[in-house]
Enzyme design. Structure first.
Site, PDB file in Angstrom:
ATOM      1  N   LYS A 110      38.335  57.442   2.053  1.00 16.70           N
ATOM      2  CA  LYS A 110      36.982  57.028   1.643  1.00 16.70           C
ATOM      3  C   LYS A 110      36.694  57.522   0.232  1.00 16.70           C
ATOM      4  O   LYS A 110      36.153  56.809  -0.605  1.00 16.70           O
ATOM      5  CB  LYS A 110      35.937  57.648   2.576  1.00 16.70           C
ATOM      6  CG  LYS A 110      35.798  57.013   3.919  1.00 16.70           C
ATOM      7  CD  LYS A 110      34.579  57.619   4.607  1.00 16.70           C
ATOM      8  CE  LYS A 110      34.499  57.277   6.054  1.00 16.70           C
ATOM      9  NZ  LYS A 110      33.457  58.002   6.764  1.00 16.70           N
TER      10      LYS A 110
ATOM     11  N   HIS B  37      54.161  36.372  25.537  1.00 19.09           N
ATOM     12  CA  HIS B  37      54.858  35.386  24.710  1.00 19.09           C
ATOM     13  C   HIS B  37      54.955  35.853  23.268  1.00 19.09           C
ATOM     14  O   HIS B  37      55.224  35.052  22.370  1.00 19.09           O
ATOM     15  CB  HIS B  37      54.147  34.036  24.822  1.00 19.09           C
ATOM     16  CG  HIS B  37      54.107  33.564  26.243  1.00 19.09           C
ATOM     17  ND1 HIS B  37      55.152  32.919  26.848  1.00 19.09           N
ATOM     18  CD2 HIS B  37      53.168  33.743  27.208  1.00 19.09           C
ATOM     19  CE1 HIS B  37      54.853  32.683  28.118  1.00 19.09           C
ATOM     20  NE2 HIS B  37      53.656  33.176  28.359  1.00 19.09           N
TER      21      HIS B  37
ATOM     22  N   LYS C 167      25.476  55.554  12.427  1.00 24.90           N
ATOM     23  CA  LYS C 167      25.050  56.903  12.793  1.00 24.90           C
ATOM     24  C   LYS C 167      24.596  57.671  11.543  1.00 24.90           C
ATOM     25  O   LYS C 167      23.535  58.266  11.511  1.00 24.90           O
ATOM     26  CB  LYS C 167      26.214  57.620  13.492  1.00 24.90           C
ATOM     27  CG  LYS C 167      25.895  59.034  13.898  1.00 24.90           C
ATOM     28  CD  LYS C 167      27.046  59.659  14.671  1.00 24.90           C
ATOM     29  CE  LYS C 167      26.771  61.157  14.834  1.00 24.90           C
ATOM     30  NZ  LYS C 167      27.844  61.848  15.536  1.00 24.90           N
TER      31      LYS C 167
ATOM     32  N   GLU D   1      41.380  58.037  17.048  1.00 26.81           N
ATOM     33  CA  GLU D   1      40.486  58.800  16.175  1.00 26.81           C
ATOM     34  C   GLU D   1      40.135  60.139  16.847  1.00 26.81           C
ATOM     35  O   GLU D   1      39.910  61.134  16.177  1.00 26.81           O
ATOM     36  CB  GLU D   1      39.205  58.006  15.856  1.00 26.81           C
ATOM     37  CG  GLU D   1      38.404  58.588  14.698  1.00 26.81           C
ATOM     38  CD  GLU D   1      37.312  57.660  14.178  1.00 26.81           C
ATOM     39  OE1 GLU D   1      37.520  57.034  13.107  1.00 26.81           O
ATOM     40  OE2 GLU D   1      36.264  57.553  14.811  1.00 26.81           O
TER      41      GLU D   1
ATOM     42  N   GLU E  41      30.837  50.458   3.899  1.00 24.98           N
ATOM     43  CA  GLU E  41      30.951  49.064   4.340  1.00 24.98           C
ATOM     44  C   GLU E  41      29.619  48.556   4.889  1.00 24.98           C
ATOM     45  O   GLU E  41      29.158  47.457   4.557  1.00 24.98           O
ATOM     46  CB  GLU E  41      32.012  48.929   5.444  1.00 24.98           C
ATOM     47  CG  GLU E  41      33.441  49.203   5.010  1.00 24.98           C
ATOM     48  CD  GLU E  41      33.839  50.662   5.147  1.00 24.98           C
ATOM     49  OE1 GLU E  41      32.959  51.556   5.057  1.00 24.98           O
ATOM     50  OE2 GLU E  41      35.035  50.922   5.332  1.00 24.98           O
TER      51      GLU E  41
ATOM     52  N   GLY F 164      30.282  58.856  17.117  1.00 23.81           N
ATOM     53  CA  GLY F 164      30.214  57.418  16.821  1.00 23.81           C
ATOM     54  C   GLY F 164      30.988  56.596  17.846  1.00 23.81           C
ATOM     55  O   GLY F 164      30.506  55.580  18.343  1.00 23.81           O
ATOM     56  N   ARG F 165      32.201  57.024  18.174  1.00 19.21           N
ATOM     57  CA  ARG F 165      33.034  56.228  19.094  1.00 19.21           C
ATOM     58  C   ARG F 165      32.622  56.404  20.549  1.00 19.21           C
ATOM     59  O   ARG F 165      33.252  55.841  21.450  1.00 19.21           O
ATOM     60  CB  ARG F 165      34.523  56.540  18.873  1.00 19.21           C
ATOM     61  CG  ARG F 165      34.893  58.005  18.949  1.00 19.21           C
ATOM     62  CD  ARG F 165      36.290  58.268  18.380  1.00 19.21           C
ATOM     63  NE  ARG F 165      36.570  59.688  18.243  1.00 19.21           N
ATOM     64  CZ  ARG F 165      36.231  60.427  17.200  1.00 19.21           C
ATOM     65  NH1 ARG F 165      35.578  59.892  16.183  1.00 19.21           N
ATOM     66  NH2 ARG F 165      36.540  61.705  17.142  1.00 19.21           N
TER      67      ARG F 165
HETATM   68  O1  F6P Z   1      35.175  56.331   9.219  1.00 14.15           O
HETATM   69  C1  F6P Z   1      35.206  56.626  10.557  1.00 14.15           C
HETATM   70  C2  F6P Z   1      33.832  56.689  11.102  1.00 14.15           C
HETATM   71  O2  F6P Z   1      33.274  57.859  10.686  1.00 14.15           O
HETATM   72  C3  F6P Z   1      33.823  56.565  12.625  1.00 14.15           C
HETATM   73  O3  F6P Z   1      34.041  57.756  13.266  1.00 14.15           O
HETATM   74  C4  F6P Z   1      32.489  55.976  12.863  1.00 14.15           C
HETATM   75  O4  F6P Z   1      32.402  55.401  14.143  1.00 14.15           O
HETATM   76  C5  F6P Z   1      32.422  54.962  11.755  1.00 14.15           C
HETATM   77  O5  F6P Z   1      33.028  55.604  10.657  1.00 14.15           O
HETATM   78  C6  F6P Z   1      31.050  54.464  11.406  1.00 14.15           C
HETATM   79  O6  F6P Z   1      30.197  55.493  11.079  1.00 14.15           O
HETATM   80  P1  F6P Z   1      28.622  55.268  10.997  1.00 14.15           P
HETATM   81  O7  F6P Z   1      28.147  54.889  12.349  1.00 14.15           O
HETATM   82  O8  F6P Z   1      28.069  56.578  10.545  1.00 14.15           O
HETATM   83  O9  F6P Z   1      28.358  54.175  10.002  1.00 14.15           O
END
Ligand code: F6P
Length: 547
Positions: A513, A385, A208, A354, A214, A268-269
């Site tokens: 972060k 189990h 987003k 979240e 990452e 995002g979620r």
């Molecule tokens: O670090 C949490 C977050 O901000 C989530 O809310 C989001 O879904 C995820 O990182 C990834 O964010 P992006 O889609 O901006 O890479």
């Protein structure tokens, strides 16, 4: 829209008092007393069936919970969200993921503009692109068809599409494989790159913000890997982006013609319904993706229009509030008796924790009540189990959501009856438990010596009275999955409305972060910063290993 504090509401006080009485109830007695408890405490909507009768509730509990929902102005808040008001008040954003699955003919306004033409223009692009890949019209740089799609994203840009792709395995096309890379741990990307070839790989960089560390690191590494054999001119056939940040997408080197946009009014979620679902469409075909959207829309229509007493997301949310705030249960376990929903517990962890893992109200006042429980779980029967021992006899009570489909998508005889039998048996056993007298009778029937029986009784007694919901669908398919995910989205919304928190921001992930950036500089030998002795010690161990 400010609300009176949750724990000062009249219904809160009444529910606290009611919970003192309820704490002595035994569910097995409630079932004996009410012949049609199953009928009374169950609801159907959008192809789903929810049985919530195995909770420590009676009709009075439900009516007090409904009163609580009214006092928390759930209906008014629901209207505000659907109407595109600035519901996410710390980021000053509307919350309109429901528009993403609404039909083309609907009107959803944001700042006076109908967003539906834009939403469907992007969906049309997703459909067209998907068809070009599937037909072989869009090829890689050597003219070969794409065989592998690699979605690079994390959090909402990974968990949603990843969970849905896994859930809809029976619908997958067999000419394309979809992979997901999320972790900054290089093992994640490395494992996928070992399975694919540059000339037939399509990378989707899903972010987003297009700034997530990452994802950017994984995307850059994938790009460099690709360029080992190909040229910059070949990139556009192999890298596409999904983002709200066109500038950062261009700066990364992806032409905005190859970018599928979405909007900052999509959290995002909550984004799997947007172009973030591109990997899903590529895996199962756009028509099935559209069915997934339609299932969610059916749940939206129900949530928006059904009276609170018959409203499945409202009921699910209120049962959760009862268990969390009045019976004080700290966690919720999710138990899909569906192997294909293996990632559903992880997906719900982000969705619920979240969203509602918050400690201040929307107005910034520290809450003095519990908000989101810990959400965890795994598929059944595997969990039985592993950790179900604790669920049956541990010292904490953990409410469980069992999720199952009445019919399988496979044709293997006997498996599905065995699966469902286990699912129903667990909820029954958790509710009924096993008394000392029942254990004694069993052991006497086995001719066990009396002193051994007395020793065994406490170990083999189950307290029971442990709550669960059971959610059923006919078969796990795109529509039912869409309805299921939308159900939990709206449950999360209602709980946030009751706890009076903002479910649509996530400031809590920021501190880690920021600190990670500083520590990375130190690990790479470019700086030193002051730290506590533990963090400093760990950094020096890692530096010694890395350099
Ligand atoms: O670090 C949490 C977050 O901000 C989530 O809310 C989001 O879904 C995820 O990182 C990834 O964010 P992006 O889609 O901006 O890479």
């Amino acid at each position: 829209m400010t609300s009176p504090l949750f724990n000062t509401l009249p219904a809160f006080g009444k529910l606290e008092k009611h919970a003192q009485t309820a704490s002595s109830w035994q569910m097995r007695d409630l079932f004996s007393a009410e012949a049609n408890r199953f009928g009374t405490f169950s609801v159907s909507a959008a192809g789903l069936f929810l049985d919530y009768s195995k909770n420590r509730v009676n009709s009075e509990t439900l009516s007090l919970l409904m009163q609580l929902a009214c006092e928390c102005r759930v209906e008014e808040k629901r209207e505000a969200m659907f109407a595109g008001e600035i519901f996410n008040n710390t980021e000053h954003r509307a919350v309109l993921h429901t528009a993403l699955r609404a039909p083309r003919s609907d009107t959803v306004r944001f700042e006076g503009q109908n967003v539906m033409p834009e939403v469907h223009a992007v969906l049309d692009r997703v459909a067209a692109f998907t068809r070009r890949i599937h037909s072989g019209e869009w090829t890689g740089y050597t003219g070969k068809r794409m065989t592998d799609v690699i979605n690079i994203g994390i959090g909402g840009s990974d968990l949603g599409p990843h969970m849905v792709c896994q859930a809809l395995r029976p619908w997958h096309r067999d000419d394309i494989r979809v992979h997901f890379v999320s972790n900054v741990d290089g093992h994640d990307l490395d494992a996928v790159l070992k399975q694919v070839r540059p000339e037939t790989s399509l990378f989707i960089v899903a972010s987003k913000t297009f700034t997530t560390l990452e994802t950017m690191l994984n995307a850059n590494t994938a790009r460099n890997w690709f360029l080992q054999g190909a040229t910059e001119a070949d990139l556009p056939r192999h890298f596409v982006a999904i983002s709200t940040n066109a500038e950062a997408v261009s700066a990364f080197g992806i032409h905005t013609d190859n970018m599928f946009p979405f909007w900052d009014w999509v959290g995002g979620r909550y984004s799997v319904w947007s172009a973030i679902g591109l990997s899903v469409a590529l895996a199962i075909g756009y028509d099935h993706f559209a069915e997934f959207l339609a299932g969610a829309y059916a749940m939206d229509v129900h949530f928006k229009n059904a009276a609170l007493e018959n409203n499945m997301p409202v009921i699910l949310a209120l049962i959760g509030i009862w268990n969390r705030n009045f019976l004080d249960y700290p966690s919720v376990s999710i138990a899909p008796y569906l192997q294909d929903l293996a990632y559903f517990p992880s997906y719900l962890q982000q969705l619920e924790m979240e969203s509602n893992g918050k400690r201040v109200t929307k107005a910034g006042i520290p809450v003095s009540w519990h908000t989101s429980p810990v959400v965890w779980g795994n598929v059944g029967t595997n969990g039985q189990h592993a950790y179900f021992q604790l669920l049956h006899q541990g010292t904490d009570i953990t409410p469980i959501d069992f999720i199952a489909a009445l019919r399988p998508s496979h044709t293997l005889p006997h498996h599905h009856a065995a699966l469902l039998a286990n699912c129903f048996a667990q909820s029954e056993a958790l509710m009924l438990g096993k008394t000392a007298d029942e254990v004694r009778a069993d052991l006497q029937a086995q001719n066990m010596a009396e002193d051994e029986i007395e020793f065994q009784i406490p170990h083999r007694t189950f307290p029971g009275n442990r709550p669960s919901n059971t959610l059923l669908m006919n078969i796990l398919r795109p529509e039912s999955l869409g309805a299921l995910v939308a159900l939990y989205e709206h449950k999360t919304f209602v709980q946030g409305a009751i706890w009076d928190v903002n479910p649509f921001d996530q400031w809590g992930v920021e501190l880690g972060k920021v600190l990670a950036k500083t520590i990375q500089e130190e690990l790479e030998g470019n700086a030193t910063h002051p730290h506590d002795s533990s963090t400093a010690g760990l950094i020096s161990l890692a530096r010694a290993a890395l350099n």
